[in-house]
Design a protein around this motif. Structure first.
Motif, PDB file in Angstrom:
ATOM      1  N   PHE A  70      66.746  20.897 -69.077  1.00  0.00           N
ATOM      2  CA  PHE A  70      66.061  22.185 -69.222  1.00  0.00           C
ATOM      3  C   PHE A  70      66.469  23.143 -68.102  1.00  0.00           C
ATOM      4  O   PHE A  70      66.675  24.320 -68.316  1.00  0.00           O
ATOM      5  CB  PHE A  70      64.548  21.974 -69.218  1.00  0.00           C
ATOM      6  CG  PHE A  70      63.756  23.239 -69.362  1.00  0.00           C
ATOM      7  CD1 PHE A  70      63.788  23.961 -70.547  1.00  0.00           C
ATOM      8  CD2 PHE A  70      62.980  23.720 -68.325  1.00  0.00           C
ATOM      9  CE1 PHE A  70      63.056  25.142 -70.682  1.00  0.00           C
ATOM     10  CE2 PHE A  70      62.247  24.881 -68.454  1.00  0.00           C
ATOM     11  CZ  PHE A  70      62.287  25.591 -69.636  1.00  0.00           C
ATOM     12  N   LEU A 130      61.129  29.922 -72.550  1.00  0.00           N
ATOM     13  CA  LEU A 130      62.251  30.253 -73.432  1.00  0.00           C
ATOM     14  C   LEU A 130      62.056  31.627 -74.087  1.00  0.00           C
ATOM     15  O   LEU A 130      62.955  32.462 -74.098  1.00  0.00           O
ATOM     16  CB  LEU A 130      62.391  29.182 -74.516  1.00  0.00           C
ATOM     17  CG  LEU A 130      63.011  27.849 -74.104  1.00  0.00           C
ATOM     18  CD1 LEU A 130      62.878  26.841 -75.237  1.00  0.00           C
ATOM     19  CD2 LEU A 130      64.476  28.028 -73.706  1.00  0.00           C
ATOM     20  N   GLU A 270      63.762  29.168 -83.934  1.00  0.00           N
ATOM     21  CA  GLU A 270      64.862  28.669 -83.099  1.00  0.00           C
ATOM     22  C   GLU A 270      64.338  28.245 -81.719  1.00  0.00           C
ATOM     23  O   GLU A 270      64.718  27.190 -81.194  1.00  0.00           O
ATOM     24  CB  GLU A 270      65.919  29.755 -82.941  1.00  0.00           C
ATOM     25  CG  GLU A 270      67.134  29.309 -82.132  1.00  0.00           C
ATOM     26  CD  GLU A 270      68.177  30.406 -82.010  1.00  0.00           C
ATOM     27  OE1 GLU A 270      69.059  30.279 -81.136  1.00  0.00           O
ATOM     28  OE2 GLU A 270      68.119  31.387 -82.782  1.00  0.00           O
ATOM     29  N   ALA A 271      63.448  29.046 -81.139  1.00  0.00           N
ATOM     30  CA  ALA A 271      62.892  28.722 -79.820  1.00  0.00           C
ATOM     31  C   ALA A 271      62.019  27.477 -79.887  1.00  0.00           C
ATOM     32  O   ALA A 271      62.036  26.639 -78.979  1.00  0.00           O
ATOM     33  CB  ALA A 271      62.093  29.903 -79.285  1.00  0.00           C
ATOM     34  N   GLU A 273      62.368  24.941 -81.914  1.00  0.00           N
ATOM     35  CA  GLU A 273      63.256  23.774 -82.018  1.00  0.00           C
ATOM     36  C   GLU A 273      63.796  23.384 -80.641  1.00  0.00           C
ATOM     37  O   GLU A 273      63.811  22.202 -80.272  1.00  0.00           O
ATOM     38  CB  GLU A 273      64.405  24.086 -82.973  1.00  0.00           C
ATOM     39  CG  GLU A 273      65.323  22.891 -83.222  1.00  0.00           C
ATOM     40  CD  GLU A 273      66.421  23.211 -84.232  1.00  0.00           C
ATOM     41  OE1 GLU A 273      67.305  22.344 -84.420  1.00  0.00           O
ATOM     42  OE2 GLU A 273      66.401  24.306 -84.822  1.00  0.00           O
ATOM     43  N   GLN A 274      64.221  24.371 -79.857  1.00  0.00           N
ATOM     44  CA  GLN A 274      64.731  24.100 -78.508  1.00  0.00           C
ATOM     45  C   GLN A 274      63.619  23.532 -77.615  1.00  0.00           C
ATOM     46  O   GLN A 274      63.842  22.604 -76.831  1.00  0.00           O
ATOM     47  CB  GLN A 274      65.265  25.389 -77.882  1.00  0.00           C
ATOM     48  CG  GLN A 274      66.516  25.931 -78.536  1.00  0.00           C
ATOM     49  CD  GLN A 274      66.947  27.249 -77.892  1.00  0.00           C
ATOM     50  OE1 GLN A 274      66.906  27.407 -76.677  1.00  0.00           O
ATOM     51  NE2 GLN A 274      67.345  28.202 -78.712  1.00  0.00           N
ATOM     52  N   LYS A 277      62.760  19.805 -78.221  1.00  0.00           N
ATOM     53  CA  LYS A 277      63.756  18.906 -77.622  1.00  0.00           C
ATOM     54  C   LYS A 277      63.583  18.832 -76.104  1.00  0.00           C
ATOM     55  O   LYS A 277      63.562  17.752 -75.509  1.00  0.00           O
ATOM     56  CB  LYS A 277      65.165  19.373 -77.968  1.00  0.00           C
ATOM     57  CG  LYS A 277      65.541  19.205 -79.437  1.00  0.00           C
ATOM     58  CD  LYS A 277      66.942  19.741 -79.704  1.00  0.00           C
ATOM     59  CE  LYS A 277      67.310  19.608 -81.179  1.00  0.00           C
ATOM     60  NZ  LYS A 277      68.633  20.222 -81.470  1.00  0.00           N
ATOM     61  N   ALA A 278      63.462  19.997 -75.454  1.00  0.00           N
ATOM     62  CA  ALA A 278      63.364  20.039 -74.000  1.00  0.00           C
ATOM     63  C   ALA A 278      62.074  19.398 -73.507  1.00  0.00           C
ATOM     64  O   ALA A 278      62.068  18.660 -72.509  1.00  0.00           O
ATOM     65  CB  ALA A 278      63.454  21.485 -73.514  1.00  0.00           C
TER      66      ALA A 278
END
Length: 288
Positions: A70, A130, A270-271, A273-274, A277-278
């Protein structure tokens, strides 16, 4: 219809808890040392390293976070001095604050296990940062810690008044209304106000307090409107993707949030999804 006298009695109970907060929920000595160093114009980076090194758990957390994808620092960071240098004093302070604050309270497992609370908070913190960066909100890195701490009011309720917390949840379910509305009816205040009062007791920055206070009701925010609206949206996302609530995000947020933030559904997806994961990676680093 709830009895006004009962509401006042419960509001008084919460106020007494908050007034006595230094005895009930005090931040550990290591955090106080970090704060003192920040206030000391003669302190240097090695003084901060010494304080972190005095707490083995904090040392591990700092090294793990510094090595997480991250933050994206180049190469493996295997010394505490380099980790503190790379993170910087501001982010070190935020990390110590968040881990100290959440560790200060013991959660009853039948409401929310601590690990679940951390998962919710980590996702919120990552998604907040993010989106803040994407939306070019100034000082986006400082919003990371607000994302970690904006649920601190619930932490107080769960740890100190679990029966009231359960009643508020039940009222929310029965009336099919958002939790902060049920809390306001039952307690005379919601978790955002409780969290802001606790932050005031800890002498945290005023803008931290304001964003946390008005996060459930961003329409009422006197200033910091974009930051408050962002946390409001992030919490709706955390409820859906971490807590598994079935309510659509659009049903959980104020109608003008999208205009305030100038954000569309594709950008948010999109944010998210990121962030998932992070946050999963950071959770593994912190708990494994």
């Amino acid at each position: 219809m709830l009895d006004p006298a009962e509401i006042n009695s419960q509001a008084d109970l919460i106020e007494r808890t908050l007034q006595e907060i230094k005895g009930l929920v005090s931040l550990p000595e290591v955090y106080q040392k970090v704060r003192n160093l920040i206030d000391d114009p003669h302190s240097d980076i090695e003084h901060f390293v010494e304080v972190v090194a005095s707490d083995p758990n904090l040392t591990v957390a700092v090294l793990r976070v510094a090595n997480s994808a991250f933050f994206g620092f180049p190469g493996k960071i295997d010394s505490l001095s380099r980790a503190v240098n790379m993170l910087g004093i501001g982010q070190l302070h935020d990390l110590v604050l968040a881990t100290s604050a959440i560790a200060s309270l013991k959660l009853p497992n039948d409401i929310m296990p601590l690990k679940t609370f951390w998962r919710f908070s980590l996702f919120s913190a990552v998604l907040t940062r993010l989106l803040a960066s994407q939306l070019k909100i100034p000082k986006s890195e400082r919003l990371f810690v607000i994302g970690l701490l904006y649920e601190i009011g619930h932490l107080v309720l769960y740890a100190k008044h679990p029966e009231l917390a359960k009643r508020a949840m039940e009222l929310s379910r029965n009336n099919q209304e958002l939790l902060h509305i049920a809390e306001q009816k039952l307690l005379g205040m919601h978790y955002g106000e409780i969290g802001a009062k606790l932050m005031a007791q800890w002498c945290l920055p005023a803008h931290f307090q304001d964003i946390v206070h008005y996060q459930p009701t961003p329409d009422l925010a006197p200033d910091q409107r974009r930051e408050t609206a962002l946390l409001h949206l992030v919490r709706a996302c955390a409820e859906k993707y971490i807590s598994g609530h079935m309510r659509a995000i659009e049903e959980s947020v104020s109608a003008d949030i999208w205009d305030i933030l100038q954000l569309n559904a594709e950008q948010l997806a999109e944010a998210v999804e990121q962030a998932l994961k992070a946050a999963t990676e950071m959770e593994k680093l912190m708990f494994n």
